[in-house]
Design a protein around this motif. Structure first.
Motif, PDB file in Angstrom:
ATOM      1  N   MET A   1     -23.629 -46.665 -28.435  1.00  0.00           N
ATOM      2  CA  MET A   1     -23.352 -46.554 -27.000  1.00  0.00           C
ATOM      3  C   MET A   1     -22.776 -47.852 -26.467  1.00  0.00           C
ATOM      4  SD  MET A   1     -24.090 -43.518 -26.030  1.00  0.00           S
ATOM      5  CE  MET A   1     -24.189 -43.724 -24.253  1.00  0.00           C
ATOM      6  N   ALA A   2     -21.979 -47.784 -25.408  1.00  0.00           N
ATOM      7  CA  ALA A   2     -21.379 -48.965 -24.820  1.00  0.00           C
ATOM      8  C   ALA A   2     -22.421 -49.728 -24.035  1.00  0.00           C
ATOM      9  CB  ALA A   2     -20.228 -48.552 -23.898  1.00  0.00           C
ATOM     10  N   SER A   3     -22.273 -51.044 -23.981  1.00  0.00           N
ATOM     11  CA  SER A   3     -23.161 -51.871 -23.202  1.00  0.00           C
ATOM     12  C   SER A   3     -22.825 -51.751 -21.732  1.00  0.00           C
ATOM     13  CB  SER A   3     -23.038 -53.332 -23.649  1.00  0.00           C
ATOM     14  OG  SER A   3     -21.771 -53.822 -23.287  1.00  0.00           O
ATOM     15  N   GLU A   4     -23.759 -52.170 -20.858  1.00  0.00           N
ATOM     16  CA  GLU A   4     -23.529 -52.089 -19.426  1.00  0.00           C
ATOM     17  C   GLU A   4     -22.320 -52.926 -19.031  1.00  0.00           C
ATOM     18  OE1 GLU A   4     -26.947 -52.959 -17.128  1.00  0.00           O
ATOM     19  OE2 GLU A   4     -25.900 -52.929 -15.217  1.00  0.00           O
ATOM     20  N   GLU A   5     -22.124 -54.057 -19.696  1.00  0.00           N
ATOM     21  CA  GLU A   5     -21.006 -54.939 -19.369  1.00  0.00           C
ATOM     22  C   GLU A   5     -19.677 -54.279 -19.671  1.00  0.00           C
ATOM     23  OE1 GLU A   5     -19.120 -59.264 -20.711  1.00  0.00           O
ATOM     24  OE2 GLU A   5     -21.001 -58.558 -21.572  1.00  0.00           O
ATOM     25  N   SER A   6     -19.592 -53.530 -20.792  1.00  0.00           N
ATOM     26  CA  SER A   6     -18.308 -52.978 -21.206  1.00  0.00           C
ATOM     27  C   SER A   6     -17.956 -51.690 -20.482  1.00  0.00           C
ATOM     28  CB  SER A   6     -18.297 -52.738 -22.717  1.00  0.00           C
ATOM     29  OG  SER A   6     -19.225 -51.734 -23.065  1.00  0.00           O
ATOM     30  N   VAL A   7     -18.936 -50.982 -19.899  1.00  0.00           N
ATOM     31  CA  VAL A   7     -18.668 -49.704 -19.264  1.00  0.00           C
ATOM     32  C   VAL A   7     -17.657 -49.843 -18.132  1.00  0.00           C
ATOM     33  CG1 VAL A   7     -19.717 -47.932 -17.790  1.00  0.00           C
ATOM     34  CG2 VAL A   7     -20.831 -48.599 -19.914  1.00  0.00           C
ATOM     35  N   ALA A   8     -17.718 -50.928 -17.399  1.00  0.00           N
ATOM     36  CA  ALA A   8     -16.854 -51.095 -16.232  1.00  0.00           C
ATOM     37  C   ALA A   8     -15.467 -51.619 -16.593  1.00  0.00           C
ATOM     38  CB  ALA A   8     -17.517 -52.048 -15.232  1.00  0.00           C
ATOM     39  N   ARG A   9     -15.239 -51.945 -17.856  1.00  0.00           N
ATOM     40  CA  ARG A   9     -13.971 -52.557 -18.220  1.00  0.00           C
ATOM     41  C   ARG A   9     -12.852 -51.533 -18.226  1.00  0.00           C
ATOM     42  NH1 ARG A   9     -13.665 -57.469 -19.569  1.00  0.00           N
ATOM     43  NH2 ARG A   9     -11.752 -57.186 -20.753  1.00  0.00           N
ATOM     44  N   SER A  10     -11.663 -52.024 -17.922  1.00  0.00           N
ATOM     45  CA  SER A  10     -10.485 -51.167 -17.781  1.00  0.00           C
ATOM     46  C   SER A  10      -9.416 -51.630 -18.766  1.00  0.00           C
ATOM     47  CB  SER A  10      -9.957 -51.256 -16.343  1.00  0.00           C
ATOM     48  OG  SER A  10      -8.751 -50.562 -16.200  1.00  0.00           O
ATOM     49  N   VAL A  11      -8.895 -50.687 -19.555  1.00  0.00           N
ATOM     50  CA  VAL A  11      -7.847 -50.982 -20.530  1.00  0.00           C
ATOM     51  C   VAL A  11      -6.539 -50.377 -20.027  1.00  0.00           C
ATOM     52  CG1 VAL A  11      -7.060 -50.668 -22.908  1.00  0.00           C
ATOM     53  CG2 VAL A  11      -9.497 -50.985 -22.432  1.00  0.00           C
ATOM     54  N   CYS A  12      -5.490 -51.162 -20.028  1.00  0.00           N
ATOM     55  CA  CYS A  12      -4.169 -50.701 -19.593  1.00  0.00           C
ATOM     56  C   CYS A  12      -3.287 -50.518 -20.821  1.00  0.00           C
ATOM     57  CB  CYS A  12      -3.549 -51.705 -18.632  1.00  0.00           C
ATOM     58  SG  CYS A  12      -2.000 -51.149 -17.909  1.00  0.00           S
ATOM     59  N   VAL A  13      -2.865 -49.278 -21.071  1.00  0.00           N
ATOM     60  CA  VAL A  13      -1.939 -48.978 -22.156  1.00  0.00           C
ATOM     61  C   VAL A  13      -0.520 -49.116 -21.627  1.00  0.00           C
ATOM     62  CG1 VAL A  13      -1.072 -47.211 -23.721  1.00  0.00           C
ATOM     63  CG2 VAL A  13      -3.537 -47.442 -23.350  1.00  0.00           C
ATOM     64  N   LEU A  14       0.234 -50.046 -22.186  1.00  0.00           N
ATOM     65  CA  LEU A  14       1.637 -50.215 -21.821  1.00  0.00           C
ATOM     66  C   LEU A  14       2.484 -49.485 -22.855  1.00  0.00           C
ATOM     67  CD1 LEU A  14       1.694 -54.038 -20.943  1.00  0.00           C
ATOM     68  CD2 LEU A  14       1.178 -52.092 -19.445  1.00  0.00           C
ATOM     69  N   SER A  15       3.333 -48.589 -22.390  1.00  0.00           N
ATOM     70  CA  SER A  15       4.062 -47.751 -23.336  1.00  0.00           C
ATOM     71  C   SER A  15       5.427 -47.373 -22.795  1.00  0.00           C
ATOM     72  CB  SER A  15       3.255 -46.477 -23.627  1.00  0.00           C
ATOM     73  OG  SER A  15       3.936 -45.644 -24.546  1.00  0.00           O
ATOM     74  N   ARG A  16       6.374 -47.193 -23.733  1.00  0.00           N
ATOM     75  CA  ARG A  16       7.638 -46.535 -23.409  1.00  0.00           C
ATOM     76  C   ARG A  16       7.776 -45.251 -24.223  1.00  0.00           C
ATOM     77  NH1 ARG A  16      10.767 -51.862 -22.836  1.00  0.00           N
ATOM     78  NH2 ARG A  16      11.135 -51.746 -25.063  1.00  0.00           N
ATOM     79  N   GLN A  17       6.652 -44.835 -24.806  1.00  0.00           N
ATOM     80  CA  GLN A  17       6.635 -43.583 -25.548  1.00  0.00           C
ATOM     81  C   GLN A  17       6.393 -42.425 -24.576  1.00  0.00           C
ATOM     82  OE1 GLN A  17       4.299 -41.411 -29.284  1.00  0.00           O
ATOM     83  NE2 GLN A  17       3.589 -43.390 -28.579  1.00  0.00           N
ATOM     84  N   ARG A  18       7.100 -41.329 -24.791  1.00  0.00           N
ATOM     85  CA  ARG A  18       6.951 -40.154 -23.923  1.00  0.00           C
ATOM     86  C   ARG A  18       5.696 -39.399 -24.342  1.00  0.00           C
ATOM     87  NH1 ARG A  18      11.497 -37.349 -25.088  1.00  0.00           N
ATOM     88  NH2 ARG A  18      12.724 -38.729 -23.765  1.00  0.00           N
ATOM     89  N   ILE A  19       4.558 -39.864 -23.872  1.00  0.00           N
ATOM     90  CA  ILE A  19       3.286 -39.261 -24.238  1.00  0.00           C
ATOM     91  C   ILE A  19       2.918 -38.222 -23.186  1.00  0.00           C
ATOM     92  CG2 ILE A  19       0.861 -39.679 -24.748  1.00  0.00           C
ATOM     93  CD1 ILE A  19       1.589 -42.562 -25.393  1.00  0.00           C
ATOM     94  N   VAL A  20       2.952 -36.961 -23.580  1.00  0.00           N
ATOM     95  CA  VAL A  20       2.559 -35.876 -22.679  1.00  0.00           C
ATOM     96  C   VAL A  20       1.404 -35.073 -23.268  1.00  0.00           C
ATOM     97  CG1 VAL A  20       4.849 -35.686 -21.662  1.00  0.00           C
ATOM     98  CG2 VAL A  20       4.283 -34.296 -23.672  1.00  0.00           C
ATOM     99  N   GLY A  21       0.979 -35.418 -24.453  1.00  0.00           N
ATOM    100  CA  GLY A  21      -0.097 -34.725 -25.135  1.00  0.00           C
ATOM    101  C   GLY A  21      -0.004 -34.976 -26.630  1.00  0.00           C
ATOM    102  N   GLU A  22      -0.751 -34.231 -27.401  1.00  0.00           N
ATOM    103  CA  GLU A  22      -0.770 -34.397 -28.854  1.00  0.00           C
ATOM    104  C   GLU A  22       0.393 -33.623 -29.461  1.00  0.00           C
ATOM    105  OE1 GLU A  22      -4.717 -33.017 -29.547  1.00  0.00           O
ATOM    106  OE2 GLU A  22      -5.627 -34.992 -29.188  1.00  0.00           O
TER     107      GLU A  22
END
Length: 410
Positions: A1-22
């Motif tokens: 399980m994630a720790s309390e500190e990490s739960v609030a963290r935000s990850v930004c994916v930077l992409s130029r890939q046309r991701i619309v699904g799998e």
């Protein structure tokens, strides 16, 4: 399980890939990582700084699996639920021309084609425009407790997010300069060196990067999958190929259809081949015994029914995600050495490898007539997936890296 500190963290994916699904291998891989991060308490946001991701089409329709992202943003685009629209009228005109070209081609009209494919925004080393940089500073900065770049070519964007406290990572997908002469090695490694962590999909490419960039942390994170309970030997007369609309897949399928299929049908006329995925668009003539299914929402029945899954790739880099997918379904697989590149030792006993057309045909015929061998290979493939390709085994290192503050780095 994630720790309390990490739960609030935000990850930004930077992409130029046309991701619309799998919808293709690279999207499946990235979304698999994203889902693991979310399951462990992180928020993940998709940010694309360039509207070139639309290509020639004025809209994107997001599939349900895209809900893994807490937000989805493309510069200049409008989002209404799962519909993303590019309001640029020039793109609308390009789409109209593309539709006209398709209709003219299908009607076999003797007309000049007016459209041209949009440049591939992932691999082209296009410079970030000023508008792209401003967008990153405005939109990505507040979301980026950590930054995850989708492909090395977007690593220069890290600087314009403007978060010195954010850890950064690059998902390589492939080491392109090792396989494509047109990709400059110095440029690719310069991009990779801009990140704090480099994520390689298989060990050989990780080793090559570590040798060139000895002071940068590199981890191996193969594609993670969950396997079926038991092997599925399937129908002895049914083959299956699954692929997206990419040059290596199109080349592989046409090689198999023209060089190998006549050989196997000559010796076993009852054999049938089902082809699933957008790769079907790359076939101009359909031989007897071949069914082009196009996009299929649920591949599980196809895998269950197939006796043999083929992967006749002639080129390509990285870990072949459809190979691992087939193994996770407990299937007997015959593949070329291009398919197993980087994981040759791991695949011993689970995959039949053959490169010449006659050897490939003989391998197909042998598996088709030997249900016991298909069962044993399927069992070995399932064991391999469980040991080496579980989400925890593949992605734990990525989570641990991104969930820590940069000041905590050694």
């Amino acid at each position: 399980m994630a720790s309390e500190e990490s739960v609030a963290r935000s990850v930004c994916v930077l992409s130029r890939q046309r991701i619309v699904g799998e919808t293709n291998g690279s999207s499946i891989y990235l979304l698999s990582i994203v889902k693991y991060l979310v399951a462990n308490g992180l928020q993940v946001h998709y940010v694309c700084p360039s509207p070139s991701v639309f290509g020639r089409w004025p809209f994107l329709w997001l599939r349900p699996e895209m809900e893994a992202f807490s937000s989805y943003r493309i510069r200049g685009a409008w989002k209404f639920g799962r519909l993303v629209i590019n309001p640029d009228l020039r793109v609308l005109l390009q789409a109209a021309v593309a539709v006209f070209d398709v209709i003219a081609a299908r009607l076999k009209l003797p007309l000049r084609r007016f459209g041209r494919p949009a440049s591939h925004s992932i691999f082209t080393p296009e410079t970030l425009r000023e508008a792209d940089k401003r967008y990153l500073a405005k939109i990505a900065r507040p979301l980026a407790d950590a930054i995850l770049c989708d492909y090395a070519s977007l690593a220069p964007a890290i600087a314009f997010v403007g978060r010195d406290d954010a850890r950064s990572a690059v998902v390589m997908h492939d080491l392109f300069s090792a396989h494509y002469p047109e990709v400059d090695s110095e440029t690719e490694f310069a991009w990779l060196s801009l990140a704090d962590l480099i994520i390689a999909i298989q060990a050989k490419e990780a080793g090559a990067v570590s040798t060139r960039l000895p002071h940068t942390q590199v981890i191996v994170a193969p594609m993670a999958l969950t396997s079926v309970e038991r092997a599925q030997p399937g129908d002895s007369d049914q083959l299956l190929f699954v692929g997206s609309y990419t040059a290596p897949n199109i080349e592989a399928l046409n090689w198999f259809l023209t060089k190998v299929w006549p050989l196997v049908r000559e010796h076993r006329p009852s054999l049938r081949l089902q082809v699933a995925g957008a790769v079907c668009r790359g076939v101009s003539e359909t031989p007897d015994g071949v069914s082009l299914l196009g996009l299929v929402d649920d591949l599980r029945p196809l895998y269950r029914h197939a006796g043999v899954v083929i992967s006749p790739l002639r080129s390509g880099t990285g870990l072949k995600i459809k190979l691992i997918e087939a193994l996770s379904h407990g299937k007997a697989v015959i593949a070329t050495s291009a398919t197993t590149f980087g994981v040759e030792e791991l695949m011993q006993g689970a995959v039949v490898v053959a490169d010449p057309e006659m050897a490939f045909a003989e391998g197909v015929l042998e598996l088709a007539q030997d249900e016991r061998k298909r069962l044993l290979m399927g069992e070995q493939g399932i064991g391999l997936v469980r040991r080496h390709f579980s989400p925890e085994a593949c992605y734990r290192g990525i989570y641990e890296f991104l969930s820590q503050a940069k000041t905590a780095a050694p």
